[in-house]
Motif scaffolding. Structure first.
Motif, PDB file in Angstrom:
ATOM      1  N   SER A 113       0.834  -1.196   0.000  1.00 49.72           N
ATOM      2  CA  SER A 113       0.000   0.000   0.000  1.00 49.72           C
ATOM      3  C   SER A 113       0.874   1.252   0.000  1.00 49.72           C
ATOM      4  N   PRO A 114       0.573   2.206  -0.887  1.00 47.33           N
ATOM      5  CA  PRO A 114       1.328   3.453  -0.888  1.00 47.33           C
ATOM      6  C   PRO A 114       0.852   4.429   0.198  1.00 47.33           C
ATOM      7  N   VAL A 115      -0.244   4.093   0.869  1.00 51.03           N
ATOM      8  CA  VAL A 115      -0.821   4.978   1.881  1.00 51.03           C
ATOM      9  C   VAL A 115       0.036   4.934   3.143  1.00 51.03           C
ATOM     10  N   ALA A 116       0.452   6.114   3.594  1.00 49.98           N
ATOM     11  CA  ALA A 116       1.297   6.208   4.779  1.00 49.98           C
ATOM     12  C   ALA A 116       0.552   5.743   6.024  1.00 49.98           C
ATOM     13  N   ALA A 117       1.304   5.150   6.931  1.00 54.35           N
ATOM     14  CA  ALA A 117       0.757   4.790   8.249  1.00 54.35           C
ATOM     15  C   ALA A 117       0.683   6.077   9.059  1.00 54.35           C
ATOM     16  N   ILE A 118      -0.511   6.436   9.494  1.00 55.09           N
ATOM     17  CA  ILE A 118      -0.709   7.678  10.234  1.00 55.09           C
ATOM     18  C   ILE A 118      -1.220   7.350  11.624  1.00 55.09           C
ATOM     19  N   PRO A 119      -0.423   7.675  12.651  1.00 53.21           N
ATOM     20  CA  PRO A 119      -0.893   7.419  14.011  1.00 53.21           C
ATOM     21  C   PRO A 119      -2.165   8.206  14.310  1.00 53.21           C
ATOM     22  N   LYS A 120      -3.067   7.583  15.030  1.00 53.53           N
ATOM     23  CA  LYS A 120      -4.309   8.230  15.449  1.00 53.53           C
ATOM     24  C   LYS A 120      -4.245   8.497  16.943  1.00 53.53           C
ATOM     25  N   SER A 121      -5.046   9.417  17.392  1.00 54.94           N
ATOM     26  CA  SER A 121      -5.139   9.657  18.834  1.00 54.94           C
ATOM     27  C   SER A 121      -5.857   8.478  19.475  1.00 54.94           C
ATOM     28  N   PRO A 122      -5.330   7.986  20.607  1.00 55.47           N
ATOM     29  CA  PRO A 122      -6.003   6.874  21.284  1.00 55.47           C
ATOM     30  C   PRO A 122      -7.434   7.245  21.670  1.00 55.47           C
ATOM     31  N   SER A 123      -8.336   6.297  21.469  1.00 56.19           N
ATOM     32  CA  SER A 123      -9.736   6.483  21.833  1.00 56.19           C
ATOM     33  C   SER A 123     -10.310   5.130  22.233  1.00 56.19           C
ATOM     34  N   LEU A 124     -11.576   5.106  22.541  1.00 57.68           N
ATOM     35  CA  LEU A 124     -12.234   3.847  22.883  1.00 57.68           C
ATOM     36  C   LEU A 124     -12.303   2.903  21.688  1.00 57.68           C
ATOM     37  N   LYS A 125     -12.185   3.447  20.483  1.00 59.78           N
ATOM     38  CA  LYS A 125     -12.253   2.634  19.271  1.00 59.78           C
ATOM     39  C   LYS A 125     -10.886   2.172  18.791  1.00 59.78           C
ATOM     40  N   GLY A 126      -9.830   2.544  19.483  1.00 61.30           N
ATOM     41  CA  GLY A 126      -8.492   2.121  19.064  1.00 61.30           C
ATOM     42  C   GLY A 126      -7.525   3.285  19.029  1.00 61.30           C
ATOM     43  N   GLY A 127      -6.504   3.143  18.176  1.00 62.74           N
ATOM     44  CA  GLY A 127      -5.522   4.200  18.039  1.00 62.74           C
ATOM     45  C   GLY A 127      -4.352   4.077  19.006  1.00 62.74           C
ATOM     46  N   ARG A 128      -4.293   2.988  19.738  1.00 59.77           N
ATOM     47  CA  ARG A 128      -3.212   2.828  20.711  1.00 59.77           C
ATOM     48  C   ARG A 128      -1.986   2.134  20.124  1.00 59.77           C
ATOM     49  N   GLY A 129      -2.151   1.468  18.999  1.00 54.94           N
ATOM     50  CA  GLY A 129      -1.067   0.671  18.425  1.00 54.94           C
ATOM     51  C   GLY A 129       0.196   1.451  18.146  1.00 54.94           C
ATOM     52  N   MET A 130       0.109   2.525  17.384  1.00 54.78           N
ATOM     53  CA  MET A 130       1.307   3.283  17.061  1.00 54.78           C
ATOM     54  C   MET A 130       1.800   4.064  18.276  1.00 54.78           C
ATOM     55  N   TRP A 131       0.916   4.391  19.207  1.00 48.02           N
ATOM     56  CA  TRP A 131       1.342   5.023  20.459  1.00 48.02           C
ATOM     57  C   TRP A 131       2.230   4.044  21.226  1.00 48.02           C
ATOM     58  N   ILE A 132       1.834   2.782  21.271  1.00 49.30           N
ATOM     59  CA  ILE A 132       2.641   1.743  21.927  1.00 49.30           C
ATOM     60  C   ILE A 132       3.988   1.600  21.219  1.00 49.30           C
ATOM     61  N   VAL A 133       3.963   1.578  19.899  1.00 44.95           N
ATOM     62  CA  VAL A 133       5.207   1.469  19.129  1.00 44.95           C
ATOM     63  C   VAL A 133       6.122   2.648  19.453  1.00 44.95           C
ATOM     64  N   GLU A 134       5.571   3.850  19.459  1.00 47.05           N
ATOM     65  CA  GLU A 134       6.363   5.047  19.732  1.00 47.05           C
ATOM     66  C   GLU A 134       6.968   5.032  21.136  1.00 47.05           C
ATOM     67  N   LYS A 135       6.198   4.634  22.127  1.00 45.28           N
ATOM     68  CA  LYS A 135       6.668   4.640  23.515  1.00 45.28           C
ATOM     69  C   LYS A 135       7.646   3.508  23.810  1.00 45.28           C
ATOM     70  N   THR A 136       7.545   2.420  23.086  1.00 39.88           N
ATOM     71  CA  THR A 136       8.373   1.252  23.349  1.00 39.88           C
ATOM     72  C   THR A 136       9.672   1.261  22.536  1.00 39.88           C
ATOM     73  N   SER A 137       9.650   1.865  21.373  1.00 39.57           N
ATOM     74  CA  SER A 137      10.793   1.853  20.459  1.00 39.57           C
ATOM     75  C   SER A 137      11.723   3.036  20.707  1.00 39.57           C
ATOM     76  N   ALA A 138      12.989   2.840  20.332  1.00 46.36           N
ATOM     77  CA  ALA A 138      13.950   3.946  20.360  1.00 46.36           C
ATOM     78  C   ALA A 138      13.633   4.918  19.222  1.00 46.36           C
ATOM     79  N   ALA A 139      13.132   4.379  18.101  1.00 43.64           N
ATOM     80  CA  ALA A 139      12.758   5.194  16.939  1.00 43.64           C
ATOM     81  C   ALA A 139      11.835   4.364  16.059  1.00 43.64           C
ATOM     82  N   TRP A 140      11.035   5.060  15.261  1.00 46.56           N
ATOM     83  CA  TRP A 140      10.213   4.371  14.270  1.00 46.56           C
ATOM     84  C   TRP A 140       9.967   5.321  13.119  1.00 46.56           C
TER      85      TRP A 140
END
Length: 145
Positions: free
Chosen positions: A94-121
Motif C-alpha cells: 500500500s502506498p498509503v502512509a501509516a498515520i498514528p491516530k489519537s487513542p480512543s475507545l475505538k483504538g488508536g493505541r497501536g502506534m502510540w505503543i510502538v512510539e513509547k516502546t521503540s527507540a525510533a520508528w
C-alpha cells in the motif's frame, strides 16, 4: 527452517558483537498469522531478557496487525539485529502512509505503543508500497519505559 526465515545461523539472530543478521518471513492476509509471527520472533531471539522480548513482540505484533488491517499484501516481516539494536521492518503493497491516530475507545493505541516502546520508528515509501519500521535497543540503558 520451516518458518520461511533465512538467517545465516537459523537458530539465533546475531548478537551485538557480530555483524548485521537479517531474517524475514512472509505473512498471509489472515489475522491468525499474528500468533505465528510472535512465535517466530521469540524462537529467533532466545538470548534476550523476558522484558526486552515482550517489548519486541508487542511492537512486532502492532506493526504486523496494522499491515494486515490497513495495507495490502504481500506483507513481509524482517528482523535486523546489529550492534545492540533490533530493527523490525514490515513491507506492504500500500502506498498509503501509516498515520498514528489519537487513542480512543475505538483504538488508536497501536502506534502510540510502538512510539513509547521503540527507540525510533518511521516509514519509507518504495516502489510498490512502503516499509514501516521500528528500532529497539537491546541494552537496558537504551530501553525506553
Amino acid at each position: 527452517m520451516s518458518l520461511d526465515a533465512r538467517p545465516a545461523d537459523p537458530g539465533v539472530l546475531a548478537d551485538e558483537n557480530e555483524s548485521v543478521e537479517t531474517v524475514e518471513t512472509t505473512v498471509k492476509a489472515d489475522l491468525k498469522e499474528l500468533a505465528r509471527v510472535r512465535g517466530w520472533a521469540r524462537a529467533l531471539l532466545p538470548d534476550l531478557t523476558a522484558e526486552l522480548l515482550t517489548d519486541i513482540v508487542m511492537v512486532l505484533d502492532e506493526l504486523v496487525s496494522n499491515a494486515l488491517r490497513h495495507a495490502k499484501p504481500p506483507i513481509r516481516v524482517r528482523l535486523r539485529r546489529d550492534r545492540g539494536t533490533l530493527r523490525i521492518e514490515i513491507d506492504d503493497s500500500s502506498p498509503v502512509a501509516a498515520i498514528p491516530k489519537s487513542p480512543s475507545l475505538k483504538g488508536g493505541r497501536g502506534m502510540w505503543i510502538v512510539e513509547k516502546t521503540s527507540a525510533a520508528w518511521g516509514q519509507l515509501r518504495r516502489p510498490g508500497g512502503k516499509t514501516v519500521w521500528a528500532e529497539l535497543a537491546l541494552t537496558r540503558a537504551g530501553h525506553r519505559s
